[in-house]
Design a protein around this motif. Sequence first.
Motif, short mmCIF file in Angstrom:
data_model
loop_
_atom_site.label_atom_id
_atom_site.label_comp_id
_atom_site.label_asym_id
_atom_site.label_seq_id
_atom_site.Cartn_x
_atom_site.Cartn_y
_atom_site.Cartn_z
N LEU A 1 -11.41 0.12 -4.26
CA LEU A 1 -10.20 0.86 -4.61
C LEU A 1 -9.15 0.77 -3.35
CD1 LEU A 1 -11.51 3.81 -6.50
CD2 LEU A 1 -11.19 1.77 -7.44
N LEU A 2 -8.02 0.60 -3.73
CA LEU A 2 -6.93 0.19 -2.63
C LEU A 2 -5.87 1.29 -2.67
CD1 LEU A 2 -6.27 -3.64 -3.41
CD2 LEU A 2 -8.20 -2.70 -2.34
N ASP A 3 -5.42 1.68 -1.51
CA ASP A 3 -4.40 2.74 -1.27
C ASP A 3 -3.74 2.80 -0.02
OD1 ASP A 3 -3.16 5.08 -2.02
OD2 ASP A 3 -4.80 6.35 -1.37
N ASN A 4 -2.58 3.32 0.27
CA ASN A 4 -1.92 3.34 1.55
C ASN A 4 -1.41 2.14 1.89
OD1 ASN A 4 -2.52 6.13 1.81
ND2 ASN A 4 -4.39 5.87 2.81
N PHE A 5 -0.56 1.44 1.01
CA PHE A 5 0.09 0.42 1.36
C PHE A 5 1.13 0.58 2.14
CE2 PHE A 5 -2.00 -0.40 -2.60
CZ PHE A 5 -2.44 -1.53 -2.72
N VAL A 6 1.36 -0.29 3.58
CA VAL A 6 2.43 -0.05 4.37
C VAL A 6 2.89 -1.41 4.81
CG1 VAL A 6 3.09 0.97 6.48
CG2 VAL A 6 1.39 2.31 5.12
N ALA A 7 4.10 -1.52 4.85
CA ALA A 7 4.71 -2.68 5.39
C ALA A 7 4.53 -2.78 6.84
CB ALA A 7 6.06 -3.17 4.78
N ILE A 8 4.30 -3.81 7.32
CA ILE A 8 4.17 -3.63 8.91
C ILE A 8 5.10 -4.84 9.67
CG2 ILE A 8 2.01 -2.68 9.14
CD1 ILE A 8 0.77 -5.47 9.72
N GLU A 9 5.67 -4.49 10.70
CA GLU A 9 6.53 -5.29 11.64
C GLU A 9 6.03 -6.11 12.50
OE1 GLU A 9 10.07 -3.02 12.38
OE2 GLU A 9 10.65 -2.70 10.28
N ASP A 10 4.79 -5.61 12.87
CA ASP A 10 3.93 -6.15 14.21
C ASP A 10 2.92 -6.83 13.46
OD1 ASP A 10 2.55 -6.82 16.18
OD2 ASP A 10 2.86 -5.09 17.30
N GLN A 11 2.41 -8.21 13.46
CA GLN A 11 1.40 -8.92 13.09
C GLN A 11 -0.10 -8.34 13.51
OE1 GLN A 11 2.92 -12.27 14.91
NE2 GLN A 11 0.93 -12.67 15.96
N ASN A 12 -0.19 -7.45 14.56
CA ASN A 12 -1.30 -6.91 15.02
C ASN A 12 -1.30 -5.22 14.74
OD1 ASN A 12 -2.34 -9.31 16.62
ND2 ASN A 12 -0.49 -9.00 17.78
N ASP A 13 -0.48 -4.86 13.98
CA ASP A 13 -0.65 -3.39 13.67
C ASP A 13 -1.36 -3.13 12.46
OD1 ASP A 13 0.08 -0.80 13.40
OD2 ASP A 13 2.00 -0.96 12.39
N TRP A 14 -2.74 -3.34 12.56
CA TRP A 14 -3.69 -3.25 11.64
C TRP A 14 -4.88 -3.15 12.35
CZ3 TRP A 14 -7.09 -7.29 10.36
CH2 TRP A 14 -6.95 -8.42 11.23
N LYS A 15 -6.14 -2.77 11.83
CA LYS A 15 -7.33 -2.63 12.42
C LYS A 15 -8.40 -3.46 11.42
CE LYS A 15 -6.73 1.95 14.49
NZ LYS A 15 -7.01 3.23 14.61
N ILE A 16 -9.39 -4.17 12.22
CA ILE A 16 -10.17 -4.87 11.62
C ILE A 16 -11.27 -3.61 10.97
CG2 ILE A 16 -12.23 -6.35 12.04
CD1 ILE A 16 -10.40 -7.97 14.29
N GLY A 17 -11.89 -4.02 9.70
CA GLY A 17 -12.86 -3.19 9.14
C GLY A 17 -12.20 -2.15 8.41
N LEU A 18 -11.02 -1.73 8.68
CA LEU A 18 -10.16 -0.49 8.16
C LEU A 18 -9.29 -0.95 7.16
CD1 LEU A 18 -9.85 2.56 7.86
CD2 LEU A 18 -8.35 2.18 9.82
N ASN A 19 -8.32 -1.98 7.54
CA ASN A 19 -7.26 -2.43 6.58
C ASN A 19 -7.40 -3.75 5.94
OD1 ASN A 19 -5.28 -1.04 9.42
ND2 ASN A 19 -5.66 0.08 7.54
N GLY A 20 -6.82 -3.99 4.97
CA GLY A 20 -6.74 -5.29 4.21
C GLY A 20 -5.38 -5.63 4.68
N LEU A 21 -5.17 -6.79 4.33
CA LEU A 21 -3.72 -7.41 4.66
C LEU A 21 -3.40 -8.09 3.30
CD1 LEU A 21 -4.33 -9.01 8.21
CD2 LEU A 21 -2.95 -7.14 7.56
N LYS A 22 -1.98 -8.06 3.01
CA LYS A 22 -1.44 -8.96 2.06
C LYS A 22 -0.21 -9.58 2.39
CE LYS A 22 0.69 -8.38 -2.47
NZ LYS A 22 1.29 -7.37 -3.62
#
Length: 207
Positions: free
Chosen positions: A103-124
């Motif tokens: 189940l997916l939640d908390n969609f956030v547009a990011i401006e830095d390609q590294n502003d996410w965490k492996i194992g925690l965030n999905g990417l679109k």
Amino acid sequence: MSKALCCYAFESLLNKLDSNTNKIPLSKYYSYFKEDPEKTPSSAPLFITWNKNDSLRGCIGTFSKLSIESGVSRFSLTSALQDPRFPPIRLSEIESLEVSVTLLDNFVAIEDQNDWKIGLNGLKISFEVEGGHYSGTFLPSVAEEEGWDKLTTLYYLLKKADYPVSKSSVSKFYEKGLDEGWLKLIKYDGLKSKLSYQEFDHIRSQI
């Protein structure tokens, strides 16, 4: 997350492939696991993933909010029978399967390609180049399960979107696209649960 939803995914597929089965409702699985359905979102974007012997066998979902019960039932079949990368799953395969419900939640547009965490965030990702539209996604578990670092994940995300790019130019591609605003990169969270057919079959026999 909810083991009941995983059981219901298997239940939906089994009922579709074997006309001799009667479909057990989701409420019965909630009761078996003593899960409170009120603690599960009533609707959410979701993905259903089927694996066979630790290899992907089908994965399809939606970023639109759907009723959890009808969404799991619908996409358990769509991912099993209509993933264009694979032939439809057959009844003879079902005992070799494992299902994951995310189940997916908390969609956030990011401006830095590294502003996410492996194992925690999905990417679109989505963008248009020279009249072509490209899009793709990886669920939160993918990079961790594959042992990818961030650069490798971003590279394969472009490949999944069917956009040709060399790995050496990946960072500059994202930097340019995000800076100029024609590339959208969204991170999101996922609540995931998985279950093997053997676990499901044992639980089903108890109900």
